[in-house]
Motif scaffolding. Structure first.
Motif, PDB file in Angstrom:
ATOM      1  N   THR A 402      27.436  -0.967   3.901  1.00  0.00           N
ATOM      2  CA  THR A 402      27.454  -1.184   2.452  1.00  0.00           C
ATOM      3  C   THR A 402      26.432  -2.253   2.065  1.00  0.00           C
ATOM      4  OG1 THR A 402      29.781  -0.560   2.289  1.00  0.00           O
ATOM      5  CG2 THR A 402      28.880  -1.922   0.515  1.00  0.00           C
ATOM      6  N   ARG A 403      26.384  -3.306   2.839  1.00  0.00           N
ATOM      7  CA  ARG A 403      25.464  -4.409   2.543  1.00  0.00           C
ATOM      8  C   ARG A 403      24.006  -3.950   2.651  1.00  0.00           C
ATOM      9  NH1 ARG A 403      26.127 -10.489   5.072  1.00  0.00           N
ATOM     10  NH2 ARG A 403      24.373 -11.454   3.970  1.00  0.00           N
ATOM     11  N   LEU A 404      23.697  -3.133   3.647  1.00  0.00           N
ATOM     12  CA  LEU A 404      22.314  -2.692   3.819  1.00  0.00           C
ATOM     13  C   LEU A 404      21.898  -1.740   2.701  1.00  0.00           C
ATOM     14  CD1 LEU A 404      19.985  -3.093   5.884  1.00  0.00           C
ATOM     15  CD2 LEU A 404      20.560  -0.831   6.739  1.00  0.00           C
ATOM     16  N   ILE A 405      22.783  -0.836   2.300  1.00  0.00           N
ATOM     17  CA  ILE A 405      22.460   0.087   1.211  1.00  0.00           C
ATOM     18  C   ILE A 405      22.226  -0.676  -0.088  1.00  0.00           C
ATOM     19  CG2 ILE A 405      23.382   1.916  -0.260  1.00  0.00           C
ATOM     20  CD1 ILE A 405      22.320   2.890   2.404  1.00  0.00           C
ATOM     21  N   GLU A 406      23.060  -1.670  -0.351  1.00  0.00           N
ATOM     22  CA  GLU A 406      22.858  -2.478  -1.558  1.00  0.00           C
ATOM     23  C   GLU A 406      21.518  -3.195  -1.505  1.00  0.00           C
ATOM     24  OE1 GLU A 406      26.263  -4.993  -1.518  1.00  0.00           O
ATOM     25  OE2 GLU A 406      27.600  -3.510  -2.463  1.00  0.00           O
ATOM     26  N   SER A 407      21.147  -3.705  -0.336  1.00  0.00           N
ATOM     27  CA  SER A 407      19.862  -4.377  -0.170  1.00  0.00           C
ATOM     28  C   SER A 407      18.706  -3.418  -0.426  1.00  0.00           C
ATOM     29  CB  SER A 407      19.765  -4.957   1.248  1.00  0.00           C
ATOM     30  OG  SER A 407      18.463  -5.421   1.526  1.00  0.00           O
ATOM     31  N   ARG A 408      18.768  -2.249   0.200  1.00  0.00           N
ATOM     32  CA  ARG A 408      17.698  -1.263   0.017  1.00  0.00           C
ATOM     33  C   ARG A 408      17.547  -0.872  -1.441  1.00  0.00           C
ATOM     34  NH1 ARG A 408      18.979   4.750   1.455  1.00  0.00           N
ATOM     35  NH2 ARG A 408      20.101   4.340  -0.501  1.00  0.00           N
ATOM     36  N   ASN A 409      18.658  -0.589  -2.105  1.00  0.00           N
ATOM     37  CA  ASN A 409      18.607  -0.131  -3.496  1.00  0.00           C
ATOM     38  C   ASN A 409      18.068  -1.224  -4.420  1.00  0.00           C
ATOM     39  OD1 ASN A 409      19.646   2.256  -2.572  1.00  0.00           O
ATOM     40  ND2 ASN A 409      21.710   1.934  -3.381  1.00  0.00           N
ATOM     41  N   ARG A 410      18.445  -2.460  -4.163  1.00  0.00           N
ATOM     42  CA  ARG A 410      17.960  -3.556  -5.004  1.00  0.00           C
ATOM     43  C   ARG A 410      16.451  -3.731  -4.848  1.00  0.00           C
ATOM     44  NH1 ARG A 410      15.939  -8.103  -5.123  1.00  0.00           N
ATOM     45  NH2 ARG A 410      15.831  -8.244  -2.844  1.00  0.00           N
ATOM     46  N   ILE A 411      15.972  -3.704  -3.604  1.00  0.00           N
ATOM     47  CA  ILE A 411      14.534  -3.859  -3.356  1.00  0.00           C
ATOM     48  C   ILE A 411      13.757  -2.708  -3.976  1.00  0.00           C
ATOM     49  CG2 ILE A 411      12.760  -3.924  -1.566  1.00  0.00           C
ATOM     50  CD1 ILE A 411      14.904  -5.237   0.254  1.00  0.00           C
ATOM     51  N   ALA A 412      14.239  -1.489  -3.785  1.00  0.00           N
ATOM     52  CA  ALA A 412      13.539  -0.319  -4.330  1.00  0.00           C
ATOM     53  C   ALA A 412      13.454  -0.380  -5.845  1.00  0.00           C
ATOM     54  CB  ALA A 412      14.245   0.963  -3.892  1.00  0.00           C
ATOM     55  N   ALA A 413      14.549  -0.807  -6.475  1.00  0.00           N
ATOM     56  CA  ALA A 413      14.537  -0.907  -7.936  1.00  0.00           C
ATOM     57  C   ALA A 413      13.552  -1.982  -8.397  1.00  0.00           C
ATOM     58  CB  ALA A 413      15.947  -1.209  -8.441  1.00  0.00           C
ATOM     59  N   ALA A 414      13.546  -3.108  -7.696  1.00  0.00           N
ATOM     60  CA  ALA A 414      12.640  -4.186  -8.076  1.00  0.00           C
ATOM     61  C   ALA A 414      11.183  -3.789  -7.863  1.00  0.00           C
ATOM     62  CB  ALA A 414      12.968  -5.437  -7.267  1.00  0.00           C
ATOM     63  N   ALA A 415      10.927  -2.999  -6.814  1.00  0.00           N
ATOM     64  CA  ALA A 415       9.556  -2.571  -6.515  1.00  0.00           C
ATOM     65  C   ALA A 415       9.144  -1.344  -7.320  1.00  0.00           C
ATOM     66  CB  ALA A 415       9.423  -2.278  -5.026  1.00  0.00           C
ATOM     67  N   GLY A 416      10.115  -0.696  -7.973  1.00  0.00           N
ATOM     68  CA  GLY A 416       9.813   0.490  -8.775  1.00  0.00           C
ATOM     69  C   GLY A 416       9.441   1.705  -7.951  1.00  0.00           C
ATOM     70  N   ILE A 417      10.100   1.883  -6.808  1.00  0.00           N
ATOM     71  CA  ILE A 417       9.783   3.029  -5.948  1.00  0.00           C
ATOM     72  C   ILE A 417      10.982   3.968  -5.849  1.00  0.00           C
ATOM     73  CG2 ILE A 417       8.098   1.739  -4.596  1.00  0.00           C
ATOM     74  CD1 ILE A 417      10.244   1.414  -2.428  1.00  0.00           C
ATOM     75  N   PRO A 418      10.739   5.268  -5.761  1.00  0.00           N
ATOM     76  CA  PRO A 418      11.836   6.229  -5.614  1.00  0.00           C
ATOM     77  C   PRO A 418      12.319   6.281  -4.170  1.00  0.00           C
ATOM     78  CG  PRO A 418       9.761   7.397  -5.631  1.00  0.00           C
ATOM     79  CD  PRO A 418       9.433   5.939  -5.863  1.00  0.00           C
ATOM     80  N   LEU A 419      13.547   6.731  -4.012  1.00  0.00           N
ATOM     81  CA  LEU A 419      14.129   6.877  -2.681  1.00  0.00           C
ATOM     82  C   LEU A 419      14.481   8.337  -2.398  1.00  0.00           C
ATOM     83  CD1 LEU A 419      16.451   3.729  -2.635  1.00  0.00           C
ATOM     84  CD2 LEU A 419      14.292   4.047  -1.402  1.00  0.00           C
ATOM     85  N   ASP A 420      13.762   9.246  -3.032  1.00  0.00           N
ATOM     86  CA  ASP A 420      14.055  10.669  -2.879  1.00  0.00           C
ATOM     87  C   ASP A 420      13.007  11.405  -2.055  1.00  0.00           C
ATOM     88  OD1 ASP A 420      11.932  10.565  -4.581  1.00  0.00           O
ATOM     89  OD2 ASP A 420      12.899  11.613  -6.264  1.00  0.00           O
ATOM     90  N   GLY A 421      12.176  10.663  -1.340  1.00  0.00           N
ATOM     91  CA  GLY A 421      11.165  11.280  -0.499  1.00  0.00           C
ATOM     92  C   GLY A 421       9.868  11.608  -1.205  1.00  0.00           C
ATOM     93  N   THR A 422       9.738  11.220  -2.464  1.00  0.00           N
ATOM     94  CA  THR A 422       8.521  11.560  -3.221  1.00  0.00           C
ATOM     95  C   THR A 422       7.514  10.425  -3.280  1.00  0.00           C
ATOM     96  OG1 THR A 422       9.534  10.864  -5.321  1.00  0.00           O
ATOM     97  CG2 THR A 422       9.829  13.172  -4.654  1.00  0.00           C
ATOM     98  N   TRP A 423       7.844   9.277  -2.677  1.00  0.00           N
ATOM     99  CA  TRP A 423       6.937   8.127  -2.751  1.00  0.00           C
ATOM    100  C   TRP A 423       5.815   8.283  -1.733  1.00  0.00           C
ATOM    101  CZ3 TRP A 423       7.779   2.668  -0.412  1.00  0.00           C
ATOM    102  CH2 TRP A 423       6.759   1.818  -0.850  1.00  0.00           C
ATOM    103  N   HIS A 424       4.593   8.259  -2.218  1.00  0.00           N
ATOM    104  CA  HIS A 424       3.421   8.330  -1.348  1.00  0.00           C
ATOM    105  C   HIS A 424       2.508   7.154  -1.683  1.00  0.00           C
ATOM    106  CE1 HIS A 424       4.581  12.251   0.138  1.00  0.00           C
ATOM    107  NE2 HIS A 424       4.778  12.649  -1.098  1.00  0.00           N
ATOM    108  N   PRO A 425       2.638   6.063  -0.954  1.00  0.00           N
ATOM    109  CA  PRO A 425       1.814   4.867  -1.252  1.00  0.00           C
ATOM    110  C   PRO A 425       0.344   5.171  -1.127  1.00  0.00           C
ATOM    111  CG  PRO A 425       2.902   4.683   0.887  1.00  0.00           C
ATOM    112  CD  PRO A 425       3.488   5.871   0.218  1.00  0.00           C
ATOM    113  N   GLN A 426      -0.453   4.579  -1.994  1.00  0.00           N
ATOM    114  CA  GLN A 426      -1.880   4.846  -2.024  1.00  0.00           C
ATOM    115  C   GLN A 426      -2.663   3.620  -1.578  1.00  0.00           C
ATOM    116  OE1 GLN A 426      -3.157   7.914  -2.817  1.00  0.00           O
ATOM    117  NE2 GLN A 426      -0.988   8.511  -2.835  1.00  0.00           N
ATOM    118  N   PRO A 427      -3.266   3.670  -0.381  1.00  0.00           N
ATOM    119  CA  PRO A 427      -4.110   2.554   0.045  1.00  0.00           C
ATOM    120  C   PRO A 427      -5.296   2.384  -0.876  1.00  0.00           C
ATOM    121  CG  PRO A 427      -3.612   4.057   1.867  1.00  0.00           C
ATOM    122  CD  PRO A 427      -3.198   4.741   0.598  1.00  0.00           C
ATOM    123  N   GLU A 428      -5.741   1.150  -0.985  1.00  0.00           N
ATOM    124  CA  GLU A 428      -6.914   0.887  -1.810  1.00  0.00           C
ATOM    125  C   GLU A 428      -8.151   1.485  -1.140  1.00  0.00           C
ATOM    126  OE1 GLU A 428      -7.416  -3.205  -2.614  1.00  0.00           O
ATOM    127  OE2 GLU A 428      -5.410  -3.474  -3.464  1.00  0.00           O
TER     128      GLU A 428
END
Length: 430
Positions: A402-428
């Motif tokens: 429970t603690r790890l899921i809460e941590s992951r969700n909080r970080i993802a929300a703060a970073a503005g990234i999805p957790l549904d497999g659609t995130w593709h980071p773009q290197p500079e």
């Protein structure tokens, strides 16, 4: 206190002890005192090891456990995408409690899969509180751990004060010790590498260094007199044969993370070339956003790739890379890595009655070719049973999940990234 592991198939990883088709291991006060076909110890607690392989616990000398909350998210990423995602996007949002949760779950995962000793390569540097959270997590996990502290990814900031502070905190801790994570000449310059090596020598710390994918760094370090037998070089896919021989001559170690290296585009793992140039390789996980966290799959990847390249390696080699050789790279070969009388009882029992490995006609070959975490029935660290009958002892996994899921969700929300497999980071682009 005495414990007798009775009636198992012993794979000792010590040539002087050998393997036993049926053997006993006697432990007293956390130390192995005897390994033999039969041991009479009427005053010992008996652990029935029938239908079990009894072997030394695995040693992972390079893992970034702070990333555990984002398991699997980087399976399709290149190295450049991983760097942007983990260091550029999510790391700035890590709070100390996030470091604690990821490190604790990561260390417990490793322990669950038979890794009794793990070097945690910490590069989520933010504040002293972040460092303290990582140390606290390693102390709360009942494994043998090495906290490898360096500066954050690419930062030129001095690390002397942080190293001294954490070293003082860990003084006298027999189970959680320390190493220094070098950033390397490409990131900080040769003078900084020299200063950090001097600091490590002063404090009696081993060092670990990620090697750039382009060769030349090892030759440069040697030219400046900075190769040490106490340094483990990580990856090294760009090293030439001459540089591998330099490492061998210096007594340095090489840690290979085959799954991550292949998937992220580093190149072929250096296992065979290292051996050919007189260097004993070791194996490590690296990170679980990109790869599995167990040594069984790591061994299997390294074995299959090298056999496919040149037909080299034997299954026994892989067991050595992940036990006694890795223990040596951590400076712990006198304490762990083999079932040798006088060493600490860091031992795992693997089921052989499981249908995925039955019958285990050749135990070593079976472990490497078909082993998996589900076989890890019992784990002992310095003689203490930390996993029994397939379950970690005295661990509230429900609360930790429970603690790890809460941590992951909080970080993802703060970073503005999805957790549904659609995130593709773009290197500079350069």
């Amino acid at each position: 206190m005495k414990t007798l592991l009775s009636g198992g198939t012993v794979v000792s990883m010590d040539p002087a002890v050998g393997d036993l088709a049926r053997g006993d291991v006697l432990i007293e006060d956390g130390v192995i005192v005897e390994v033999a076909e039969r041991i009479d110890a009427p005053d010992a607690e008996v652990i029935d090891a029938a239908d079990r392989i009894v072997m030394p616990g695995f040693v992972d000398n390079h893992r970034h456990s702070w990333q555990t909350a984002f398991r699997g998210i980087g399976a399709d990423w290149t190295f450049a995408e991983w760097a942007v995602a983990m260091h550029g996007t999510v790391k700035p949002h890590y709070q100390p409690q996030d470091v604690y949760a990821g490190t604790l779950l990561g260390r417990l995962e490793a322990l669950h899969s038979g890794v009794t000793t793990m070097l945690d390569w910490y590069h989520v540097a933010q504040t002293p509180q972040h460092e303290d959270a990582a140390v606290a997590a390693l102390r709360d996990a009942p494994g043998r751990s090495i906290f490898c502290l360096g500066a954050g990814w690419g930062t030129p900031d001095p690390v002397d004060a942080a190293i001294r502070r954490v070293h003082a905190d860990l003084a006298g801790d027999d189970r959680v010790t320390m190493a220094l994570g070098l950033r390397g000449p490409e990131a900080t310059g040769m003078d900084t590498v020299a200063r950090e090596l001097e600091l490590a020598a002063e404090l009696g710390l081993r060092t670990s260094l990620h090697v750039d994918l382009v060769g030349g760094a090892v030759a440069d370090l040697r030219a400046h007199g900075l190769l040490r037998e106490t340094t483990t070089f990580v990856h090294g896919n760009g090293l030439g044969d001459d540089e591998l021989r330099m490492l061998a001559d210096a007594g340095s170690s090489l840690s290979i993370s085959p799954d991550v290296e292949l998937k992220m585009g580093f190149g072929w793992p250096m296992t065979g070339r290292a051996l050919a140039n007189g260097l004993r390789p070791t194996l490590s996980i690296d990170d679980v956003p990109s790869a599995g966290g167990d040594m069984f799959s790591t061994m299997r990847t390294a074995f299959a790739v090298q056999r496919g390249l040149d037909g080299g390696l034997r299954s026994r080699d892989l067991l050595a890379f992940t036990t006694i050789d890795a223990a040596d790279s951590c400076g712990l070969d006198a304490r762990t890595g083999s079932l040798t009388p006088g060493k600490d009882a860091d031992i795992i029992l693997l089921r052989t009655d499981d249908l995925t490995v039955f019958p285990a006609t050749d135990p070593a070959a079976t472990i490497v070719s078909a082993g998996h975490p589900g076989l890890v029935d019992t784990v002992l660290v310095a003689g203490r049973v930390v996993k029994r009958d397939g379950v970690l002892v005295d661990v509230d996994l429900a609360a930790l999940r429970t603690r790890l899921i809460e941590s992951r969700n909080r970080i993802a929300a703060a970073a503005g990234i999805p957790l549904d497999g659609t995130w593709h980071p773009q290197p500079e682009s350069k």
